[in-house]
Design a protein around this motif. Structure first.
Motif, PDB file in Angstrom:
ATOM      1  N   HIS A 147      -0.577 -13.155 -18.305  1.00  0.00           N
ATOM      2  CA  HIS A 147      -0.107 -13.001 -19.805  1.00  0.00           C
ATOM      3  C   HIS A 147      -0.146 -14.211 -20.651  1.00  0.00           C
ATOM      4  O   HIS A 147      -0.356 -14.297 -21.864  1.00  0.00           O
ATOM      5  N   GLU A 148       0.306 -15.498 -20.016  1.00  0.00           N
ATOM      6  CA  GLU A 148       0.359 -16.710 -20.813  1.00  0.00           C
ATOM      7  C   GLU A 148      -1.115 -16.945 -21.511  1.00  0.00           C
ATOM      8  O   GLU A 148      -1.346 -17.281 -22.482  1.00  0.00           O
ATOM      9  N   ARG A 165       2.400 -13.015 -14.589  1.00  0.00           N
ATOM     10  CA  ARG A 165       2.772 -14.007 -15.922  1.00  0.00           C
ATOM     11  C   ARG A 165       1.917 -15.006 -16.207  1.00  0.00           C
ATOM     12  O   ARG A 165       2.073 -15.024 -17.507  1.00  0.00           O
ATOM     13  N   ASN A 187      -2.460 -14.166 -23.876  1.00  0.00           N
ATOM     14  CA  ASN A 187      -1.752 -14.351 -25.193  1.00  0.00           C
ATOM     15  C   ASN A 187      -2.100 -15.479 -25.911  1.00  0.00           C
ATOM     16  O   ASN A 187      -2.067 -15.383 -27.263  1.00  0.00           O
ATOM     17  N   THR A 217      -1.628  -6.676 -17.731  1.00  0.00           N
ATOM     18  CA  THR A 217      -1.849  -7.885 -18.259  1.00  0.00           C
ATOM     19  C   THR A 217      -2.227  -7.514 -19.794  1.00  0.00           C
ATOM     20  O   THR A 217      -3.399  -7.975 -20.124  1.00  0.00           O
ATOM     21  N   GLY A 218      -1.656  -6.581 -20.423  1.00  0.00           N
ATOM     22  CA  GLY A 218      -1.642  -6.571 -21.618  1.00  0.00           C
ATOM     23  C   GLY A 218      -2.318  -5.269 -22.105  1.00  0.00           C
ATOM     24  O   GLY A 218      -2.189  -4.627 -23.074  1.00  0.00           O
ATOM     25  N   GLU A 265      -8.604  -5.678 -19.854  1.00  0.00           N
ATOM     26  CA  GLU A 265      -7.593  -6.596 -20.646  1.00  0.00           C
ATOM     27  C   GLU A 265      -8.166  -7.920 -21.160  1.00  0.00           C
ATOM     28  O   GLU A 265      -7.476  -8.206 -22.039  1.00  0.00           O
TER      29      GLU A 265
END
Length: 257
Positions: free
Chosen positions: A82-83, A79, A86, A139-140, A109
């Motif tokens: 991802h933050e 998580r 992103n 992770t994306g 990624e």
């Protein structure tokens, strides 16, 4: 693990966690801090993400840590990744992944989260082989790779775990530029980044926003966003300067406002 530096309008995030730049939660946090430094530095207009290691851009997530940690700890790292990844799309600066070694799993990624990927020819591989561990690119990768090369080929690569040479990645389109060797890659990436840093920073930021936000909208909504952004540029100092410089046949002096 991640060092931030800058020169001549270009920022550098250098990954340095031997032997393979494999990442754990601490690495992700360090990468996030480096991104924040680059994002908040007014002198930096373009950011190059590169590796200090000869053989690896990044080997991806630390599999040994995955094996030792309970699932909830692993998911906390996912998580957070991802933050952090992103955030690259939200920053109005161009991020370029400079790849001259293995970029596998989460390592690829990282590169996919950047705006552009430049690579050197060499005996290394790029890919998302998580399926061979009974996992998926978490992770994306399942979202960013299909957006770059189309869902069919991306799905084939991910379900097979196949890795690619730099030449194959370039042909498929998720490496935008391919150079003959590591030194040329570094020189040409810097040349490109410095040219962008001298360019119309406000227009570049608006183009990036139009592309990223527009792809997730219906066409008419995306075109409305495009109109809003170009209108803002017509009113901007850079927009007026660019048009005037063209009429006066001189180089423009863009100031990012």
């Amino acid at each position: 693990m991640v060092e931030f530096s800058k020169n001549n309008g270009v920022g550098f995030l250098t990954l340095n966690r031997p032997p393979a730049n494999s990442y754990n939660r601490d690495f992700i946090e360090a990468f996030g801090r480096g991104i924040d430094q680059a994002a908040n530095d007014p002198e930096v207009r373009v950011v190059v993400v590169r590796s200090a290691l000869e053989r690896f851009f990044s080997g991806g997530a630390d599999v040994k840590a995955f094996a030792e940690n309970p699932p909830d700890v692993n998911m906390a790292m996912v998580r957070r990744a991802h933050e952090v990844f992103n955030s690259l799309a939200q920053i109005p600066k161009i991020f370029i992944a400079e790849i001259a070694g293995h970029a596998l799993g989460g390592g690829l990624e990282i590169a996919l989260a950047c705006d552009l990927r430049f690579a050197a020819q060499g005996e290394y591989r790029l890919g998302l082989p998580e399926v061979t561990l009974g996992l998926l690119p978490g992770t994306g990768g399942t979202q960013r790779l299909p957006r770059l090369i189309g869902w069919g080929k991306a799905l084939e690569l991910m379900i097979s775990g196949q890795t690619l040479t730099p030449e194959e990645a370039h042909r498929l389109g998720f490496v935008e530029r391919l150079y003959p060797d590591r030194d040329t890659l570094a020189q040409e990436t810097l040349r490109f980044a410095e040219a962008l840093a001298r360019g119309a920073g406000l227009a570049i930021a608006h183009i990036k926003r139009a592309v990223y936000e527009g792809l997730d909208r219906p066409l008419e909504d995306a075109l409305r966003l495009e109109r809003e952004l170009v209108e803002a540029l017509f009113y901007s100092e850079d927009g007026r300067e660019g048009v005037q410089a063209f009429l006066e046949k001189r180089p423009p002096n863009f100031k990012g406002r």
